[in-house]
Structure formats: C-alpha cells, structure tokens
Motif scaffolding. Structure first.
Motif, mmCIF file in Angstrom:
data_model
loop_
_atom_site.group_PDB
_atom_site.id
_atom_site.type_symbol
_atom_site.label_atom_id
_atom_site.label_comp_id
_atom_site.label_asym_id
_atom_site.label_seq_id
_atom_site.Cartn_x
_atom_site.Cartn_y
_atom_site.Cartn_z
ATOM 1 N N GLY A 675 45.467 10.695 50.736
ATOM 2 C CA GLY A 675 44.976 11.669 49.772
ATOM 3 C C GLY A 675 43.733 11.151 49.074
ATOM 4 N N TYR A 676 43.455 11.709 47.889
ATOM 5 C CA TYR A 676 42.314 11.236 47.111
ATOM 6 C C TYR A 676 42.753 10.631 45.780
ATOM 7 C CZ TYR A 676 39.113 13.469 50.427
ATOM 8 O OH TYR A 676 38.401 13.817 51.560
ATOM 9 N N GLY A 677 44.016 10.235 45.668
ATOM 10 C CA GLY A 677 44.496 9.539 44.487
ATOM 11 C C GLY A 677 44.772 8.081 44.815
ATOM 12 N N LYS A 678 45.114 7.308 43.791
ATOM 13 C CA LYS A 678 45.570 5.920 43.968
ATOM 14 C C LYS A 678 46.826 5.773 43.113
ATOM 15 C CE LYS A 678 41.169 3.688 45.111
ATOM 16 N NZ LYS A 678 40.422 4.932 45.321
ATOM 17 N N TRP A 679 47.840 5.080 43.662
ATOM 18 C CA TRP A 679 49.158 5.174 43.067
ATOM 19 C C TRP A 679 49.796 3.827 42.779
ATOM 20 C CZ3 TRP A 679 50.548 9.902 41.582
ATOM 21 C CH2 TRP A 679 49.852 10.975 42.162
ATOM 22 N N GLU A 680 50.442 3.758 41.609
ATOM 23 C CA GLU A 680 51.319 2.651 41.266
ATOM 24 C C GLU A 680 52.742 3.177 41.099
ATOM 25 O OE1 GLU A 680 49.806 0.784 37.759
ATOM 26 O OE2 GLU A 680 48.131 -0.186 38.812
ATOM 27 N N TYR A 681 53.723 2.406 41.580
ATOM 28 C CA TYR A 681 55.133 2.755 41.462
ATOM 29 C C TYR A 681 55.804 1.780 40.499
ATOM 30 C CZ TYR A 681 55.208 5.937 45.538
ATOM 31 O OH TYR A 681 55.025 6.977 46.413
ATOM 32 N N ALA A 682 56.726 2.265 39.666
ATOM 33 C CA ALA A 682 57.430 1.395 38.725
ATOM 34 C C ALA A 682 58.791 2.000 38.388
ATOM 35 C CB ALA A 682 56.606 1.221 37.446
ATOM 36 N N GLU A 683 59.667 1.165 37.844
ATOM 37 C CA GLU A 683 60.953 1.602 37.291
ATOM 38 C C GLU A 683 61.830 2.300 38.322
ATOM 39 O OE1 GLU A 683 60.181 3.994 33.840
ATOM 40 O OE2 GLU A 683 58.555 2.684 33.171
ATOM 41 N N ALA A 684 61.788 1.853 39.581
ATOM 42 C CA ALA A 684 62.648 2.463 40.594
ATOM 43 C C ALA A 684 64.100 2.110 40.301
ATOM 44 C CB ALA A 684 62.250 1.978 41.983
ATOM 45 N N ARG A 685 64.986 3.106 40.418
ATOM 46 C CA ARG A 685 66.399 2.869 40.127
ATOM 47 C C ARG A 685 67.256 3.923 40.839
ATOM 48 N NH1 ARG A 685 64.387 5.957 35.929
ATOM 49 N NH2 ARG A 685 65.774 7.627 35.146
ATOM 50 N N LEU A 686 68.560 3.621 40.895
ATOM 51 C CA LEU A 686 69.547 4.576 41.386
ATOM 52 C C LEU A 686 70.202 5.251 40.198
ATOM 53 C CD1 LEU A 686 71.230 2.461 44.214
ATOM 54 C CD2 LEU A 686 69.626 4.358 44.491
ATOM 55 N N ASP A 687 70.383 6.565 40.296
ATOM 56 C CA ASP A 687 70.979 7.326 39.193
ATOM 57 C C ASP A 687 71.885 8.396 39.779
ATOM 58 O OD1 ASP A 687 71.660 8.754 36.956
ATOM 59 O OD2 ASP A 687 69.612 9.158 36.301
ATOM 60 N N SER A 688 73.191 8.140 39.757
ATOM 61 C CA SER A 688 74.195 9.088 40.257
ATOM 62 C C SER A 688 73.906 9.504 41.699
ATOM 63 C CB SER A 688 74.253 10.324 39.359
ATOM 64 O OG SER A 688 74.571 9.966 38.030
ATOM 65 N N GLY A 689 73.560 8.531 42.517
ATOM 66 C CA GLY A 689 73.301 8.789 43.921
ATOM 67 C C GLY A 689 71.878 9.176 44.245
ATOM 68 N N ALA A 690 71.068 9.509 43.234
ATOM 69 C CA ALA A 690 69.664 9.855 43.446
ATOM 70 C C ALA A 690 68.793 8.620 43.259
ATOM 71 C CB ALA A 690 69.231 10.943 42.477
ATOM 72 N N VAL A 691 67.621 8.658 43.871
ATOM 73 C CA VAL A 691 66.621 7.607 43.695
ATOM 74 C C VAL A 691 65.551 8.134 42.745
ATOM 75 C CG1 VAL A 691 64.874 6.197 44.817
ATOM 76 C CG2 VAL A 691 67.059 6.617 45.966
ATOM 77 N N VAL A 692 65.301 7.381 41.687
ATOM 78 C CA VAL A 692 64.339 7.796 40.668
ATOM 79 C C VAL A 692 63.248 6.731 40.581
ATOM 80 C CG1 VAL A 692 64.012 8.462 38.258
ATOM 81 C CG2 VAL A 692 66.197 8.925 39.396
ATOM 82 N N VAL A 693 61.998 7.165 40.513
ATOM 83 C CA VAL A 693 60.885 6.232 40.411
ATOM 84 C C VAL A 693 59.766 6.873 39.594
ATOM 85 C CG1 VAL A 693 59.788 7.033 42.552
ATOM 86 C CG2 VAL A 693 59.363 4.701 41.743
ATOM 87 N N ARG A 694 59.048 6.045 38.838
ATOM 88 C CA ARG A 694 57.893 6.537 38.076
ATOM 89 C C ARG A 694 56.627 6.217 38.850
ATOM 90 N NH1 ARG A 694 56.551 8.695 33.510
ATOM 91 N NH2 ARG A 694 58.748 8.713 32.878
ATOM 92 N N VAL A 695 55.798 7.233 39.066
ATOM 93 C CA VAL A 695 54.533 7.042 39.766
ATOM 94 C C VAL A 695 53.386 7.334 38.818
ATOM 95 C CG1 VAL A 695 55.525 7.599 42.023
ATOM 96 C CG2 VAL A 695 54.511 9.425 40.672
ATOM 97 N N THR A 696 52.330 6.536 38.925
ATOM 98 C CA THR A 696 51.146 6.704 38.079
ATOM 99 C C THR A 696 49.928 6.848 38.977
ATOM 100 O OG1 THR A 696 52.117 5.362 36.326
ATOM 101 C CG2 THR A 696 49.730 5.706 36.257
ATOM 102 N N ASN A 697 49.153 7.872 38.723
ATOM 103 C CA ASN A 697 47.909 8.096 39.458
ATOM 104 C C ASN A 697 46.804 7.321 38.764
ATOM 105 O OD1 ASN A 697 45.672 9.005 40.833
ATOM 106 N ND2 ASN A 697 45.936 11.169 40.316
ATOM 107 N N VAL A 698 46.437 6.175 39.352
ATOM 108 C CA VAL A 698 45.402 5.322 38.753
ATOM 109 C C VAL A 698 44.032 5.617 39.349
ATOM 110 C CG1 VAL A 698 47.036 3.496 38.152
ATOM 111 C CG2 VAL A 698 45.907 3.452 40.383
ATOM 112 N N GLY A 699 43.940 6.694 40.112
ATOM 113 C CA GLY A 699 42.658 7.107 40.667
ATOM 114 C C GLY A 699 41.866 7.954 39.692
ATOM 115 N N GLU A 700 40.765 8.513 40.176
ATOM 116 C CA GLU A 700 39.861 9.271 39.318
ATOM 117 C C GLU A 700 39.978 10.773 39.505
ATOM 118 O OE1 GLU A 700 35.965 7.789 40.121
ATOM 119 O OE2 GLU A 700 36.359 5.808 39.260
ATOM 120 N N ARG A 701 40.917 11.210 40.367
ATOM 121 C CA ARG A 701 41.071 12.636 40.650
ATOM 122 C C ARG A 701 42.554 12.998 40.603
ATOM 123 N NH1 ARG A 701 36.687 14.637 43.849
ATOM 124 N NH2 ARG A 701 38.086 16.209 44.721
ATOM 125 N N ALA A 702 42.861 14.235 40.218
ATOM 126 C CA ALA A 702 44.230 14.722 40.342
ATOM 127 C C ALA A 702 44.630 14.668 41.807
ATOM 128 C CB ALA A 702 44.334 16.144 39.816
#
Length: 781
Positions: A675-702
């Motif tokens: 794509g045209y973004g750049k991504w960081e992943y953090a705080e990945a965890r399991l929650d009641s069988g689901a996988v949850v992760v926080r993603v941050t767009n560190v690029g200059e475009r949506a």
C-alpha cells in the motif's frame, strides 16, 4: 421437497419430468406451463454477465478479474461485485449467473486461475459467500463452480484428480461448504479418484446434499455429463447444455428398467423448481427493472475504476518511488501499456463497450508530461486489433439467404456453440474500418475458405483444424494474416465459407512487426529522457485462458530484456505487471517499484493511472504466493501421468508448503502488499479467543491495513494456515485496535480411518500476526 413443489412434480409424467432436466438450448431451460414454470436463462459470469451468446452478444460491463477483486481482502467488495453483477443480469433477464469460480490456486501454472479467488480456502470461501449474498439479495442465483478438484486445464475432460479424503475435505471442499447459501453448484469436467465429477455419489450426495444438507441444484459443466443412470444416481440434477445430451429417452428408459428410482428424478426436479421459485421463474412471473446503469454509464465507470484500483497491489516501493507526482515527466513503455489486457480467455470473455489502456488512462491524468513508446511483441497468435472499428458480421445460409447481422465490438462473432445456426450457417461476411495508416498484418480466424480484401489487395486461403480436443474450434481456432498496405478509413472485407459447425470467426491483425533490437533501443531513448520510466509488462489470454495451462512463469517474448534495458537507462523505473497470476521477475532488484495490476476490466487504464498517482490507494494483498523460480513451489506439474494428476502435496499447497520448507523461499508470500502507508504493530494479545492488535500508520498518507492471523499447529504433519483477517483504514499518524476472530473450521482435521472430523489440539500451537508470512509482527501462544 416442500409440499407445494411435491405437488407440482407429481402433476407431471416421467417423460415430462426428465425433459426438464436437460437444457433447452446452450443457456436456457425448458418452460413447463402445466406447472407454471417459465423459461430460465443462464449466463457465464466470472468477469461480466455475457448473456445467452457465447460470443458476439450484447455489449456488457467488463469487470476486473477474480484475483484482482479478491486482492482487496474485503468481503464488502465481494458483496458489491455480486450486486453489480446481479444488476447486469437483471438488465438481460438472466436468472442464474455461472459463478463464482472457487477452485484453488494449487499450481501457478493453471491457465484458468484468473477466474478463481486464491490459493487459500478460507479467503476463497469468505469472499465467495459475500459475492453470493450480493447476487442473491437481488434475486439472481449464484452457481459455485467447479465441484471439485478442478485446478488445472490440461486434459481437463479426461484427467483424474487423485486427492486423499482429508485434503479433499479440509482444502478443496471448504470454500464450497462456506458458500452453501448459493442456490446452485456446477460439477466439473474431470474425474475425482476414478469417478467422473458428474457421477460423484460420494461428493454430491454423501457430502454436499446429505452432510451439508444442501437444498440447491447441482448442474453439469457444459458437455461434461457422460452417462444417464450413473449421473442421475450420482446426484447430478441438471444436464447442460441442451437440447441434446445423454439423458432424455435414455434416462426415461433407465427409470423404467429399474436402474434409477423415480424418486431420484423427483428430487432432481424439485431442486430445479426450487431454483426457479427463488429466481422468479415459477408461478407469478418476476418483474425486471428497466432503469439499470448502462455498461458505459458514469456510474459504472466510477465503480469499475474503484474496484480495480483497490485490488492493485504494491509489491515493491524503494525510496517511495510511488505514488508519482503529477509534475513528473513519465516515459510509459510496453505493449501492455498500449494494448492493456483486461480479461482472460475462454468462457470469461465478454463484449465490453470499450477498454481503456494504461496509455489512455495515464495521459488523461498527466497530459503531455507522458510519452508513450511501444514495447516488444507479447503474442504468438494474432488477435482482433483495436484499430478496427465498425466491425459487422452478416450470416448466410447455403442458398445465400441472409440469416442475421451482428455488430462486433471486438471484431469477432461466434457461430454454432450457442445459436440455432449450427447446420444452417454456410458463410460469414465481415467488414470493418481500419483506423491506422501503414503496413498491416490482417487476416481471418476460423475454419473455412477465406477471401480477405483491403482496397485492391486480396488474399485467399483455406484453414483447417490442426489440433484436437473439446471445443478447439472455439477456444483455439486456426488463424492467418497477410501483409496489406492500408490508409486510415480503408474498408476491410472478408468472406469465409464455413466448413465446420461450431467455431469462432473474426478479423485479426496488427501493425507490421519491428525487430526486438529496434523496439528496445527506442524504449531506452525514451527512458533516458524522462524522470521516471513506467514499463507495463504481462501475460495475455494465450497464457491465462480456459482449456490451456502455462508451461512457465516467465514473461512471454523479450519483456524481461526490455525491463532490464530500461532500468539501466532510466533514473527511476516502475514496473506494472498486467497479469492475473504469478510471473517471474529476474529484474526485481534493479527497479524501484512494482505494481501488480491483474486483469483490470474495461476501466483498467484509469484504475492503473489512479493507483500510480495515489488518487486511489492500491491497497491490495496477494492472493497467491509468487514462486521465485519455475518449479520452486510445493505443487507444480499440471500434466497428468497416465491420465492421473496426483495431489501428492496434500494440504501443503502455496504458502503452507513454502512455510513448511517443502519449497524454496518465495518471491512474495500470500498476503504481501505494501500500500502507501507504513505500519507499526503493538499490544498484540488474545481476548476470548480473538486476536487483538494495535496498528499505527507511521506513514504520510491515509492507508488501509490488512491484519492477517495464521495458526501454526504443534503437529509437524499439519501446515500453517490462515485463520482470519480484518481490514482497517487509518489516517496518517493515527492508530486503531483491530480484532480478528479466527474461524473454528480451520482447527478441524479429517480422520479418514474414523470417517469423521476431529479437532487439532490448541496446546503447543501459536498464532502468527502478520502482513503475510514474510513479515510476521507478533507471535501468540
């Protein structure tokens, strides 16, 4: 069957019932006024709803191909496509669209992969289910195809796919199981473990109809049915096409001889009547809208451009070479830039109102800052040229009586396969206007005796079939061209005396060829004079087509040499790959960026241009793993040995086999896309069988991110597998929490000895949170 349908079935005698179980024509079913059954109308539909003619039919919208649409990894996109195709069907009063194709990308050599979504069963199944909902929410039936283990085209009518039961259920049947809301399915041409797909009691009756409790109709692929009693007892409900076939009187006789129980016939007919009722062909006739968007309307242009651009995938983007600035001086190079390939070959072809090339699309956005240079030859067979306009065909019988006139937007017309003219058409007269000046190679395609005229120049010759095989007259007819000197506006006339009964006839041609050295020298000069060279390369319908598989993933012709030469001369080089399936890229490390553009449909050039400039983010993710070399894949050969094609890799196809070390590291993994973004992943965890992760767009475009979750089982004989994904659009600098709910079906394992499903243990396994398996961002035990 429900009581009301049972009563309708009971009202008919045996011959009347059986008559309804074979098509009335190539794409229609018999009406039966006695029970209120109207004619039902079918159409091919992978990339557009062609209508009742195999070729030479009405002008319809040409959609992006299935792999490009699937590359959005977005069920809402699949649903929208289903709804739009339902509109296209309703405009022609079509009840059943023959799609989606949900066979898997087992080997990258498969010629028909462009019609199918992906190599992964979960991705394929979820997208197929959404597409089905989109179609059927508007009362148009979907048809899942091809049931089953039909992943290649070589000897497709006679080959036997040898697949173990666990692989069949866990991999190849899973997409069908996930999309069983579809009102119909289609049985394939091939055998499966020694039994014809149209006679598969085990697959059709025991699994689909009984285990899954499927109430819908199972039809044959066209001309696939070989028997009466065996196919009827094997679960097949409908034979296509008609009016002839192996059922009819033979099936009536089989029932009267006790070989087929009449209750079996009743079940087949009840399923057909249910399909008719669901689509408005039984009882009170449905009303059809008359205000739907035209294929060339502004609404369709926006939809088709957006859908294509969204699936385009950024494979490489060194130094943020993309998106291009609007002030950039661009040298656009390549035959695919001028003649962009927008659809594959065979039954997926339609007659679009136009096809926008990349040259046109980029010039519309950048104006005179773009120079366009032709590339090397990419075909071995001539095709209908786009410089021919006003192409018309007139059909005559043996007495010279005119039967029909047709407008041919792409310069071809089909005779025999879907008409009443098989025995009566004895001559075809084709005319067209030539839109260029100079030396041209022009001629005719099809079996027969030809006369071709341009001005005072005439060529005469006869053409015969040089090969065999089913449908060769339509899928690979003979062709010849001769050299003519033409002036723009000249009339070309061709007459062929038809000697066959089922085949394709049309005008073909091209400008006179130049040497490869001349073409590459011109490209190098253009590249050196520009700020950025954009080279468009790819495949054609010679490689991506029904009935033929590939023998290599190399680009045809001297396209690799063209890219190498341009990369050596240009300041920056961007390569656009106009192909639906993997290709080898020996020049990859020497170019700045690569866009994979699929077969982007009638708005293809506008979509590619929008992606290059970032007007629409090319946020696609690959749906097939790209091998790094020919043969460097877990499953490769598509050539049967003594009639059998062994699926010996089991469930380790594509990324599953690469990850397990059963093949070399691929060039690109399934799910890869920048794509045209750049991504960081953090705080990945399991929650009641689901996988949850926080993603941050560190690029200059949506940008849109696709968070993928894979499960790596502890057992070494079990492959890693995609178990879920979720997409999210995030503004530059912002974050979002993404939740992925894994699909429990991916923990099933088929116990062949016990004949039942078991569950893989959770202990020792782990979740992989990734942007494709080449970019794993977190591991959760």
């Amino acid at each position: 069957m429900t009581d009301d349908l049972a009563a309708l079935v009971k009202a008919l005698d045996l011959p009347a019932k059986v008559r309804l179980l074979t098509g009335a024509s190539a794409f229609t079913l018999h009406p039966e006024p006695a029970v209120g059954l109207a004619e039902m109308r079918f159409s091919d539909g992978p990339t557009g709803v062609r209508g009742l003619k195999f070729s030479g039919g009405r002008v319809v919208s040409l959609f992006p191909n299935a792999t490009l649409l699937a590359s959005a990894w977005d069920e809402q996109v699949a649903y929208e496509v289903g709804r739009l195709l339902a509109e296209e069907a309703a405009a022609q009063q079509i009840h059943v669209v023959l799609g989606p194709t949900i066979n898997l990308h087992r080997s990258a050599l498969g010629g028909r992969l462009f019609e199918a979504y992906s190599e992964d069963p979960l991705l394929t199944g979820r997208l197929a289910a959404a597409y089905v909902r989109g179609l059927q929410d508007l009362g148009i039936a979907a048809c899942l195809k091809h049931l089953v283990a039909n992943e290649s085209e070589t000897d497709r009518n006679t080959m036997d796919s040898v697949v173990d039961e666990a692989t069949l259920r866990e991999l190849y049947l899973l997409p069908f199981e996930m999309a069983t809301d579809a009102w119909s399915m289609m049985a394939a041409y091939n055998d499966v473990n020694g039994v014809a797909a149209t006679e598969q009691h085990h697959v059709i009756n025991e699994i689909v109809k009984d285990s899954w409790d499927y109430p819908g109709l199972i039809m044959s692929d066209w001309f696939a049915t070989r028997t009466a009693a065996s196919a009827a007892n094997g679960g097949l409900d409908l034979v296509m096409p008609g009016p002839d076939g192996p059922w009819g009187d033979a099936l009536v006789a089989a029932v009267r001889a006790g070989e087929v129980d009449e209750s079996t016939i009743d079940d087949h007919l009840s399923r057909l009547l249910l399909l008719a009722r669901r689509t408005g062909a039984l009882g009170t006739p449905r009303t059809w809208p008359d205000d739907l968007p035209a294929p060339d309307s502004a609404q369709r242009r926006e939809q088709l451009t957006r859908l294509a651009a969204t699936g385009i995938t950024v494979l490489r983007n060194e130094g943020d070479a993309l998106p291009l600035a609007r002030t950039t001086r661009v040298a656009l190079i390549g035959r695919h830039a001028l003649e962009t390939i927008d659809m594959g070959g065979g039954s997926a072809q339609v007659n679009p109102p136009y096809q926008v090339s990349v040259a046109t699309g980029l010039a519309d956005l950048l104006g005179d800052t773009v120079t366009v240079t032709d590339g090397v030859e990419v075909r071995t067979r001539p095709v209908p040229p786009r410089f021919l306009t006003e192409v018309r065909a007139t059909l005559y019988d043996a007495d010279g009586k005119e039967l029909e006139q047709r407008s041919c937007p792409q310069g071809t017309t089909m005779i025999g396969m879907d008409d009443d003219f098989e025995e009566t058409v004895r001559a075809v007269h084709l005319t067209g206007r030539i839109g260029v000046t100079g030396a041209l190679e022009l001629g005719g395609l099809g079996v027969g005796s030809w006369t071709v005229k341009v001005g005072s120049q005439t060529a005469t010759y006869s053409q015969r079939l040089e090969g065999g095989g089913f449908g060769i007259e339509a899928l690979a007819p003979p062709v010849r061209t001769d050299r003519f000197d033409a002036t723009a506006g000249d009339l070309i006339e061709a007459t062929v005396e038809v000697t066959g009964s089922m085949g394709l006839y049309g005008l073909v041609g091209s400008t006179a060829p130049r040497t490869t050295v001349e073409v590459i020298d011109e490209a190098v000069r253009a590249a050196a004079a520009a700020e950025v060279a954009v080279v468009v390369v790819g495949l054609t319908e010679e490689q991506e087509t029904e009935s033929v598989d590939k023998s290599t993933l190399r680009l045809p012709g001297a396209q690799d040499a063209l890219v190498e030469a341009v990369a050596g001369a240009a300041r920056h080089t961007v390569v656009v790959v106009n192909a639906a399936t993997p290709v080898l890229m020996p020049w990859l490390s020497r170019v700045d960026a690569v866009l994979w553009a699929g077969l982007p449909g009638q708005e293809g050039g506008h979509a590619v241009a929008a992606a290059l400039l970032g007007d629409i983010e090319p946020a696609g993710r690959l749906v097939t793993t790209f091998p790094a070399a020919d043969g460097a894949a877990p499953a490769w050969s598509v050539t049967p040995v003594e009639g059998k094609l062994a699926y010996s890799e089991g469930t380790f196809i594509g990324y599953r086999g690469h990850f397990a070390g059963r093949a070399a590291e691929p060039a690109f993994w399934l799910g890869h896309g920048l794509g045209y973004g750049k991504w960081e992943y953090a705080e990945a965890r399991l929650d009641s069988g689901a996988v949850v992760v926080r993603v941050t767009n560190v690029g200059e475009r949506a940008s849109r991110e696709v968070v993928q979750v894979y499960w790596r089982p502890a057992a070494r004989d079990e492959p890693v597998r995609l178990v879920g994904w979720a997409g999210v659009t995030v503004a530059a600098g912002d974050s979002a929490e993404v939740t992925v709910h894994p699909d429990e079906r991916l923990w099933r394992s088929w116990d062949t000895a016990a004949g039942t499903w078991t569950r893989l243990p959770d202990e020792g396994g782990e979740f992989l949170v990734a942007r494709g398996l080449g970019d794993i961002r977190a591991t959760l035990g």
